[in-house]
Write a protein that holds these residues in place. Structure first.
Motif, short mmCIF file in Angstrom:
data_model
loop_
_atom_site.label_atom_id
_atom_site.label_comp_id
_atom_site.label_asym_id
_atom_site.label_seq_id
_atom_site.Cartn_x
_atom_site.Cartn_y
_atom_site.Cartn_z
N ILE A 131 0.82 -1.21 0.00
CA ILE A 131 0.00 0.00 0.00
C ILE A 131 0.86 1.26 0.00
O ILE A 131 0.59 2.22 -0.71
N SER A 132 1.92 1.24 0.82
CA SER A 132 2.76 2.45 0.94
C SER A 132 4.10 2.10 1.56
O SER A 132 4.18 1.24 2.44
N VAL A 133 5.15 2.74 1.08
CA VAL A 133 6.43 2.72 1.79
C VAL A 133 6.33 3.80 2.86
O VAL A 133 6.30 4.98 2.54
N LEU A 266 3.99 -0.95 4.19
CA LEU A 266 2.66 -1.27 4.70
C LEU A 266 1.96 -2.13 3.68
O LEU A 266 1.82 -1.74 2.51
N GLN A 267 1.48 -3.30 4.12
CA GLN A 267 0.86 -4.24 3.20
C GLN A 267 -0.45 -4.78 3.77
O GLN A 267 -0.70 -4.72 4.98
N THR A 268 -1.27 -5.32 2.88
CA THR A 268 -2.50 -5.99 3.27
C THR A 268 -2.73 -7.14 2.30
O THR A 268 -1.97 -7.32 1.34
N ALA A 269 -3.76 -7.93 2.54
CA ALA A 269 -4.02 -9.09 1.69
C ALA A 269 -4.36 -8.67 0.27
O ALA A 269 -5.09 -7.71 0.04
N ALA A 270 -3.79 -9.39 -0.69
CA ALA A 270 -4.14 -9.15 -2.09
C ALA A 270 -5.63 -9.39 -2.27
O ALA A 270 -6.22 -10.27 -1.64
N THR A 308 2.77 6.39 -2.56
CA THR A 308 1.55 5.80 -3.09
C THR A 308 1.77 4.30 -3.27
O THR A 308 2.91 3.81 -3.22
N SER A 309 0.67 3.58 -3.52
CA SER A 309 0.77 2.14 -3.75
C SER A 309 1.57 1.85 -5.02
O SER A 309 2.40 0.94 -5.04
#
Length: 335
Positions: A131-133, A266-270, A308-309
């Motif tokens: 999602i974002s660095v 920052l990550q989340t489920a695909a 940004t993503s």
């Protein structure tokens, strides 16, 4: 007359709504996904793959506090250390793709772990969405005083004539990669001694059990100031605000392009809906580019970014291309 009055009222109402929406968006508060659902509309779970006190944990708690401050929704930060941050990443990868389970990981989860750890029950490059660095960080090269070196050049000279070793928090973690980049650039040789996390690796160098190590700057600076460790260099391209007198690795080795800095992603489920991802991305940028947040993170040797993503995914592609050849050359594999 009635039609004119009705039209005027409708225009006034639309203007009021637009003004409210603009004010909410500019303040970094939650906005609608377009389906009538704002994010966050309930508590958020934020996983961290390292123990409390490290760069990931510090950034996650700062970020979570800001989400709560700006939206009123609580953020529960959950530390799940182990397997080079893979344990936490795996939980997020298998969670419902709704944006309410996030994970903050160093970029190594995507860049080297798939090669080092093999099957972990998930594919970080396919099952997680960046999602974002949020921030970047570096490592500090420190040695036990008994080693008898005061500069990186002295360490290189000694390592070329005597058997030496260095500690890291495990195969493929930032400290391991920074050390191998240092050895490759200098032509020196040192034996890698992996530990189960950065805390035991730090303790090993403090005890003189291992000669040196690239370790998190905020963790080792107090020991450097107390005379328990000797600081030789930082792995980033710019000096650390926590230790401005310690040279960069590039300067210490007279190699201007040498840079072993890392990013917290920052990550989340695909499969998480794009509208939800867009809201998290926007809030992340507002938080991480806030001057007060950036100043706070700087005291921990962290640089706030908030990309940004699309930028995050592009950066990760570049980091994969940078680190994969080193990992393959060394044949890195976790036990």
């Amino acid at each position: 007359m009635k039609r004119i009055l009705a039209t005027a009222l409708a225009i006034a109402a639309s203007a009021a709504i637009a003004q409210t929406t603009t004010a909410s968006t500019s303040s970094g508060q939650a906005t609608s996904t377009g389906s009538g659902q704002a994010w966050p509309a309930k508590p958020v779970r934020l996983l961290v793959g390292s123990p409390p006190g490290g760069p990931s944990d510090i950034t996650a708690r700062t970020f979570g506090d800001q989400i709560t401050k700006r939206t009123g929704q609580p953020v529960v930060v959950e530390n799940r250390p182990g397997a080079g941050n893979n344990l936490a990443a795996g939980v997020a990868a298998k969670a419902d793709p709704d944006g309410y389970t996030l994970v903050l990981s160093p970029d190594t989860v995507l860049t080297v772990n798939p090669l080092v750890y093999g099957t972990q029950g998930f594919d970080a490059r396919k099952d997680l969405l960046s999602i974002s660095v949020l921030a970047s960080f570096s490592q500090m090269l420190v040695c036990h005083p008994s080693v008898g070196v005061s500069t990186a050049a002295e360490l290189v000279a000694k390592a070329k004539t005597a058997q030496m070793n260095y500690a890291s928090g495990g195969p493929g973690v930032p400290g391991h990669l920074a050390a191998e980049m240092f050895l490759q650039a200098s032509g020196a040789k040192m034996q890698h001694v992996p530990y189960r996390g950065p805390a035991p690796a730090t303790q090993a160098v403090l005890a003189g059990e291992v000669a040196c190590g690239f370790l998190a700057t905020p963790t080792v600076v107090p020991h450097v100031k107390a005379g328990k460790l000797k600081a030789l260099a930082v792995s980033s391209s710019t000096p650390s605000p926590l230790a401005p007198d310690v040279p960069t690795l590039a300067k210490a080795l007279n190699q201007p392009d040498l840079d072993a800095s890392f990013r917290l992603v920052l990550q989340t489920a695909a499969g998480t809906p794009p509208a939800v991802v867009a809201q998290i991305e926007k809030l992340s940028a507002a938080i991480m580019q806030d001057p007060d947040v950036k100043a706070k993170l700087q005291t921990y040797d962290l640089v706030g970014i908030g990309s940004t993503s699309a930028q995050a995914q592009k950066v990760m592609g570049g980091e994969i291309a940078r680190w994969e050849p080193l990992v393959k050359r060394l044949g890195l594999k976790a036990d």
